[in-house]
Design a protein around this motif. Structure first.
Motif, PDB file in Angstrom:
ATOM      1  N   ASP A  41       0.843  -1.200   0.000  1.00 56.48           N
ATOM      2  CA  ASP A  41       0.000   0.000   0.000  1.00 56.48           C
ATOM      3  C   ASP A  41       0.868   1.235   0.000  1.00 56.48           C
ATOM      4  N   THR A  42       0.460   2.218  -0.791  1.00 50.31           N
ATOM      5  CA  THR A  42       1.215   3.458  -0.862  1.00 50.31           C
ATOM      6  C   THR A  42       1.037   4.244   0.423  1.00 50.31           C
ATOM      7  N   ALA A  43       2.146   4.741   1.002  1.00 49.19           N
ATOM      8  CA  ALA A  43       2.057   5.448   2.263  1.00 49.19           C
ATOM      9  C   ALA A  43       1.691   6.917   2.042  1.00 49.19           C
ATOM     10  N   VAL A  44       2.457   7.583   1.179  1.00 47.21           N
ATOM     11  CA  VAL A  44       2.191   8.974   0.831  1.00 47.21           C
ATOM     12  C   VAL A  44       2.052   9.024  -0.694  1.00 47.21           C
ATOM     13  N   SER A  45       0.904   9.448  -1.138  1.00 45.56           N
ATOM     14  CA  SER A  45       0.663   9.489  -2.577  1.00 45.56           C
ATOM     15  C   SER A  45       0.370  10.917  -3.018  1.00 45.56           C
ATOM     16  N   GLN A  46       0.767  11.210  -4.256  1.00 45.07           N
ATOM     17  CA  GLN A  46       0.547  12.535  -4.828  1.00 45.07           C
ATOM     18  C   GLN A  46      -0.043  12.377  -6.216  1.00 45.07           C
ATOM     19  N   THR A  47      -0.908  13.300  -6.570  1.00 46.39           N
ATOM     20  CA  THR A  47      -1.431  13.339  -7.931  1.00 46.39           C
ATOM     21  C   THR A  47      -1.506  14.785  -8.387  1.00 46.39           C
ATOM     22  N   PRO A  48      -1.180  15.056  -9.652  1.00 43.39           N
ATOM     23  CA  PRO A  48      -0.642  14.091 -10.621  1.00 43.39           C
ATOM     24  C   PRO A  48       0.857  13.891 -10.448  1.00 43.39           C
ATOM     25  N   LYS A  49       1.428  12.955 -11.159  1.00 37.71           N
ATOM     26  CA  LYS A  49       2.867  12.734 -11.125  1.00 37.71           C
ATOM     27  C   LYS A  49       3.591  13.761 -12.013  1.00 37.71           C
ATOM     28  N   TYR A  50       2.952  14.084 -13.117  1.00 34.17           N
ATOM     29  CA  TYR A  50       3.504  15.094 -14.026  1.00 34.17           C
ATOM     30  C   TYR A  50       2.419  16.128 -14.313  1.00 34.17           C
ATOM     31  N   LEU A  51       2.860  17.373 -14.442  1.00 31.12           N
ATOM     32  CA  LEU A  51       1.923  18.456 -14.715  1.00 31.12           C
ATOM     33  C   LEU A  51       2.620  19.443 -15.633  1.00 31.12           C
ATOM     34  N   VAL A  52       2.108  19.587 -16.841  1.00 32.30           N
ATOM     35  CA  VAL A  52       2.655  20.529 -17.806  1.00 32.30           C
ATOM     36  C   VAL A  52       1.569  21.541 -18.103  1.00 32.30           C
ATOM     37  N   THR A  53       1.901  22.827 -17.966  1.00 34.71           N
ATOM     38  CA  THR A  53       0.872  23.841 -18.105  1.00 34.71           C
ATOM     39  C   THR A  53       1.476  25.133 -18.615  1.00 34.71           C
ATOM     40  N   GLN A  54       0.627  26.038 -19.014  1.00 31.16           N
ATOM     41  CA  GLN A  54       1.063  27.333 -19.528  1.00 31.16           C
ATOM     42  C   GLN A  54       1.167  28.350 -18.401  1.00 31.16           C
ATOM     43  N   GLY A  97       0.487  31.492 -16.272  1.00 29.27           N
ATOM     44  CA  GLY A  97      -0.758  32.184 -15.973  1.00 29.27           C
ATOM     45  C   GLY A  97      -1.892  31.288 -15.527  1.00 29.27           C
ATOM     46  N   ASN A  98      -1.736  29.985 -15.780  1.00 34.57           N
ATOM     47  CA  ASN A  98      -2.797  29.059 -15.376  1.00 34.57           C
ATOM     48  C   ASN A  98      -2.776  28.827 -13.867  1.00 34.57           C
ATOM     49  N   ASP A  99      -3.876  28.259 -13.374  1.00 40.04           N
ATOM     50  CA  ASP A  99      -3.988  27.839 -11.973  1.00 40.04           C
ATOM     51  C   ASP A  99      -4.036  26.315 -11.933  1.00 40.04           C
ATOM     52  N   LYS A 100      -3.287  25.727 -11.009  1.00 38.88           N
ATOM     53  CA  LYS A 100      -3.263  24.267 -10.915  1.00 38.88           C
ATOM     54  C   LYS A 100      -3.216  23.827  -9.458  1.00 38.88           C
ATOM     55  N   SER A 101      -3.612  22.580  -9.253  1.00 34.26           N
ATOM     56  CA  SER A 101      -3.571  22.005  -7.901  1.00 34.26           C
ATOM     57  C   SER A 101      -2.850  20.673  -7.905  1.00 34.26           C
ATOM     58  N   ILE A 102      -2.173  20.401  -6.808  1.00 33.69           N
ATOM     59  CA  ILE A 102      -1.534  19.103  -6.580  1.00 33.69           C
ATOM     60  C   ILE A 102      -2.144  18.535  -5.300  1.00 33.69           C
ATOM     61  N   LYS A 103      -2.478  17.255  -5.346  1.00 36.85           N
ATOM     62  CA  LYS A 103      -3.106  16.640  -4.177  1.00 36.85           C
ATOM     63  C   LYS A 103      -2.154  15.671  -3.498  1.00 36.85           C
ATOM     64  N   CYS A 104      -2.288  15.571  -2.178  1.00 32.40           N
ATOM     65  CA  CYS A 104      -1.457  14.654  -1.410  1.00 32.40           C
ATOM     66  C   CYS A 104      -2.311  13.957  -0.361  1.00 32.40           C
ATOM     67  N   ILE A 144      -1.838  26.453  -6.817  1.00 34.49           N
ATOM     68  CA  ILE A 144      -0.933  27.494  -7.291  1.00 34.49           C
ATOM     69  C   ILE A 144      -1.668  28.346  -8.317  1.00 34.49           C
ATOM     70  N   ASN A 145      -1.749  29.631  -8.048  1.00 32.43           N
ATOM     71  CA  ASN A 145      -2.388  30.566  -8.978  1.00 32.43           C
ATOM     72  C   ASN A 145      -1.356  31.224  -9.885  1.00 32.43           C
ATOM     73  N   SER A 146      -1.808  31.645 -11.045  1.00 33.48           N
ATOM     74  CA  SER A 146      -0.985  32.450 -11.959  1.00 33.48           C
ATOM     75  C   SER A 146       0.428  31.903 -12.086  1.00 33.48           C
ATOM     76  N   LEU A 147       0.530  30.684 -12.544  1.00 30.91           N
ATOM     77  CA  LEU A 147       1.818  30.007 -12.614  1.00 30.91           C
ATOM     78  C   LEU A 147       2.852  30.784 -13.399  1.00 30.91           C
ATOM     79  N   GLU A 148       4.091  30.749 -12.918  1.00 38.27           N
ATOM     80  CA  GLU A 148       5.214  31.426 -13.559  1.00 38.27           C
ATOM     81  C   GLU A 148       6.273  30.384 -13.939  1.00 38.27           C
TER      82      GLU A 148
END
Lengths: 114, 110
Positions: free
Chosen positions: A1-14, A16-23, A78-82
């Motif tokens: 069983d995975t102890a600490v998991s994160q999603t997504p594993k890879y994130l490619v974005t432009q 100015g975009n907003d993105k989230s990572i879950k744990c 993360i808002n307004s990605l740089e």
């Protein structure tokens, strides 16, 4: 069983975009962390929550906002990605707010901002 | 600063040889932790040594701590290709956080 998991594993974005990572951790720990590892492999702590309370908030732009809905989850929005946000982000957990004990790390999320 | 500084930055050895990595720090500590990071993976905890301990073993790993010199060393005996990774030390003082250095990159050649 995975102890600490994160999603997504890879994130490619432009820019100015907003993105989230879950744990999520299934270890029953009460403290969770977010780290950022840059291209030179320097691992820097960003945030830490203990029992859903923010206890560490390093000098991080306020575009980064952690959210802990419960002890087992710590998400990072993360808002307004740089371009400079490109890095690998690691979630970790431990028992206890101080570093008496080892930290368990997730596999990381590689964020690439184009 | 509570940050540990690993030395050397990079180390290349042959399988079967021993690998020694050092860590220096500047403040008083409660414990010092060593972690390993394989390429593309998260950190894995190896050993935690408390400030009142001088030496600790775990399998092929041996960690020493000299609080008078504010230094620690990690020895990997009879290294294997699978030991190829970056190794980080994290001294813990009186804050809620660990501060990692840039690590020692170990390459073990078959």
């Amino acid at each position: 069983d995975t102890a600490v998991s994160q999603t997504p594993k890879y994130l490619v974005t432009q820019m100015g975009n907003d993105k989230s990572i879950k744990c999520e951790q299934n270890l029953g720990h009460d403290t969770m962390y977010w780290y950022k590892q840059d291209s030179k492999k320097f691992l820097k702590i960003m945030f830490s929550y203990n029992n859903k309370e923010l206890i560490i908030n390093e000098t991080v732009p306020n575009r980064f906002s952690p959210k802990s809905p419960d002890k087992a989850h710590l998400n990072l929005h993360i808002n307004s990605l740089e371009l400079g946000d490109s890095a690998v982000y690691f979630c970790a957990s431990s028992q206890g707010r101080a570093s008496y004990n080892e930290q368990f790390f997730g596999p990381g999320t590689r964020l690439t901002v184009l | 600063s509570q940050q540990g500084e690993e030395d050397p930055q990079a180390l290349s050895i042959q399988e079967g040889e021993n690998a020694t990595m050092n860590c220096s720090y500047k403040t008083s500590i409660n414990n010092l932790q060593w972690y390993r990071q394989n390429s593309g993976r998260g950190l894995v905890h190896l050993i935690l040594i408390r400030s009142n301990e001088r030496e600790k073993h775990s399998g092929r790993l041996r960690v020493t701590l000299d609080t008078s010199k504010k230094s620690s060393s990690l020895l990997i005996t009879a290294s294997r290709a699978a030991d190829t990774a970056s190794y980080f030390c994290a001294p813990w003082g009186n804050t809620d956080k660990l501060i990692f250095g840039t690590g020692t990159r170990l390459q073990v050649f078959p």
